[in-house]
Design an enzyme around this catalytic site. Structure first.
Site, PDB file in Angstrom:
ATOM      1  N   ASP A  30       0.860  -1.190   0.000  1.00 48.33           N
ATOM      2  CA  ASP A  30       0.000   0.000   0.000  1.00 48.33           C
ATOM      3  C   ASP A  30       0.903   1.249   0.000  1.00 48.33           C
ATOM      4  OD1 ASP A  30      -3.218   0.456   1.082  1.00 48.33           O
ATOM      5  OD2 ASP A  30      -1.821   2.160   1.099  1.00 48.33           O
ATOM      6  N   ILE A  31       0.560   2.211  -0.857  1.00 53.48           N
ATOM      7  CA  ILE A  31       1.420   3.411  -0.931  1.00 53.48           C
ATOM      8  C   ILE A  31       1.216   4.351   0.257  1.00 53.48           C
ATOM      9  CG2 ILE A  31       2.226   3.870  -3.296  1.00 53.48           C
ATOM     10  CD1 ILE A  31      -0.412   5.410  -3.720  1.00 53.48           C
ATOM     11  N   ASN A  86     -12.729  -3.722   3.311  1.00 51.24           N
ATOM     12  CA  ASN A  86     -13.825  -2.770   3.397  1.00 51.24           C
ATOM     13  C   ASN A  86     -14.713  -3.031   2.187  1.00 51.24           C
ATOM     14  OD1 ASN A  86     -12.422  -1.545   5.599  1.00 51.24           O
ATOM     15  ND2 ASN A  86     -11.194  -0.362   4.151  1.00 51.24           N
ATOM     16  N   GLN A  93     -14.955   1.407   2.018  1.00 46.63           N
ATOM     17  CA  GLN A  93     -14.244   1.134   0.761  1.00 46.63           C
ATOM     18  C   GLN A  93     -14.108   2.420  -0.049  1.00 46.63           C
ATOM     19  OE1 GLN A  93     -16.147  -1.797  -1.735  1.00 46.63           O
ATOM     20  NE2 GLN A  93     -14.454  -1.882  -3.187  1.00 46.63           N
ATOM     21  N   HIS A  99     -10.616  -5.488  -2.483  1.00 49.53           N
ATOM     22  CA  HIS A  99      -9.232  -5.778  -2.086  1.00 49.53           C
ATOM     23  C   HIS A  99      -9.168  -6.068  -0.599  1.00 49.53           C
ATOM     24  CE1 HIS A  99     -10.020  -1.459  -1.896  1.00 49.53           C
ATOM     25  NE2 HIS A  99      -9.236  -1.442  -0.834  1.00 49.53           N
ATOM     26  N   HIS A 101      -6.844  -6.154   2.888  1.00 46.70           N
ATOM     27  CA  HIS A 101      -5.690  -5.488   3.503  1.00 46.70           C
ATOM     28  C   HIS A 101      -5.024  -6.462   4.468  1.00 46.70           C
ATOM     29  CE1 HIS A 101      -6.745  -1.224   2.448  1.00 46.70           C
ATOM     30  NE2 HIS A 101      -7.983  -1.690   2.460  1.00 46.70           N
TER      31      HIS A 101
HETATM   32  P1  AMP Z   1      -9.889   1.116   0.772  1.00 48.20           P
HETATM   33  O1  AMP Z   1     -10.143   2.288   1.672  1.00 48.20           O
HETATM   34  O2  AMP Z   1     -10.161  -0.193   1.441  1.00 48.20           O
HETATM   35  O3  AMP Z   1     -10.590   1.266  -0.561  1.00 48.20           O
HETATM   36  O4  AMP Z   1      -8.327   1.124   0.530  1.00 48.20           O
HETATM   37  C1  AMP Z   1      -7.708   1.539  -0.632  1.00 48.20           C
HETATM   38  C2  AMP Z   1      -6.231   1.427  -0.365  1.00 48.20           C
HETATM   39  O5  AMP Z   1      -5.527   1.492  -1.595  1.00 48.20           O
HETATM   40  C3  AMP Z   1      -5.683   2.544   0.520  1.00 48.20           C
HETATM   41  O6  AMP Z   1      -5.054   1.960   1.658  1.00 48.20           O
HETATM   42  C4  AMP Z   1      -4.702   3.266  -0.392  1.00 48.20           C
HETATM   43  O7  AMP Z   1      -3.572   3.742   0.307  1.00 48.20           O
HETATM   44  C5  AMP Z   1      -4.329   2.196  -1.384  1.00 48.20           C
HETATM   45  N1  AMP Z   1      -3.880   2.667  -2.677  1.00 48.20           N
HETATM   46  C6  AMP Z   1      -4.497   3.558  -3.481  1.00 48.20           C
HETATM   47  N2  AMP Z   1      -3.793   3.736  -4.615  1.00 48.20           N
HETATM   48  C7  AMP Z   1      -2.721   2.900  -4.535  1.00 48.20           C
HETATM   49  C8  AMP Z   1      -1.616   2.635  -5.389  1.00 48.20           C
HETATM   50  N3  AMP Z   1      -1.483   3.234  -6.577  1.00 48.20           N
HETATM   51  N4  AMP Z   1      -0.678   1.741  -4.977  1.00 48.20           N
HETATM   52  C9  AMP Z   1      -0.816   1.137  -3.781  1.00 48.20           C
HETATM   53  N5  AMP Z   1      -1.828   1.341  -2.928  1.00 48.20           N
HETATM   54  C10 AMP Z   1      -2.770   2.236  -3.291  1.00 48.20           C
END
Ligand code: AMP
Ligand code: ZN
Length: 133
Positions: A30-31, A86, A93, A99, A101
């Site tokens: 995760d970034i 989520n 979400q 996805h 975590h």
């Molecule tokens: P959610 O709130 O469950 O939809 O989580 C989305 C997750 O994706 C968050 O933790 C973001 O930090 C992560 N995320 C979004 N864009 C990227 C990306 N390009 N590379 C890696 N993680 C990402």
């Protein structure tokens, strides 16, 4: 889906730090990590919600999650971990491509448990509720 950020990662249009990959899943760091080694695991095919996936697709995800956890354990040697997702915006979400975590955990990292997500104020009669099942 053409405007989905995670589909773009699968297509190689956006870079990622891959932790594990097979025919069905891609796992990457995760970034904006909430923990050291915070990893996101996605199906390569676009689904918004868990409820859009078949039993077989869930099984493919389970294998990918298992393999990803093994890799995270091997590399970072966490003392424990949380795994969750989520599902839908009501549950937090943000990226509409389902996805999981993984949060690797260590003593003193300041994090809570899964139970810290929600604590309803509603009085729930579990015995009554159980009759619905
Ligand atoms: P959610 O709130 O469950 O939809 O989580 C989305 C997750 O994706 C968050 O933790 C973001 O930090 C992560 N995320 C979004 N864009 C990227 C990306 N390009 N590379 C890696 N993680 C990402
Ligand atoms: Zn997508």
């Amino acid at each position: 889906m053409s405007d989905c950020i995670f589909c773009k990662i699968v297509a190689g249009q956006i870079p990622n730090h891959t932790v594990y990959e097979d025919d069905f899943v891609l796992a990457f760091l995760d970034i904006f990590p909430h923990a050291k080694g915070h990893t996101v695991i996605i199906p390569k095919k676009h689904f918004q919600s868990l409820s859009d996936m078949s039993e077989e697709e869930w099984q493919n995800m389970a294998k990918g999650i298992f393999k990803t956890v093994a890799k995270v354990r091997e590399v970072l040697k966490p003392e424990g971990l949380n795994i969750g997702l989520n599902d839908q915006s009501v549950a937090g979400q943000v990226v509409p491509h389902i996805h999981w975590h993984i949060f690797p955990r260590w003593t003193g990292d300041g994090g809570g448990s899964f139970h810290s997500i929600i604590k309803t104020q509603e009085k729930i009669d579990v015995v009554e509720l159980a009759k619905l099942f």
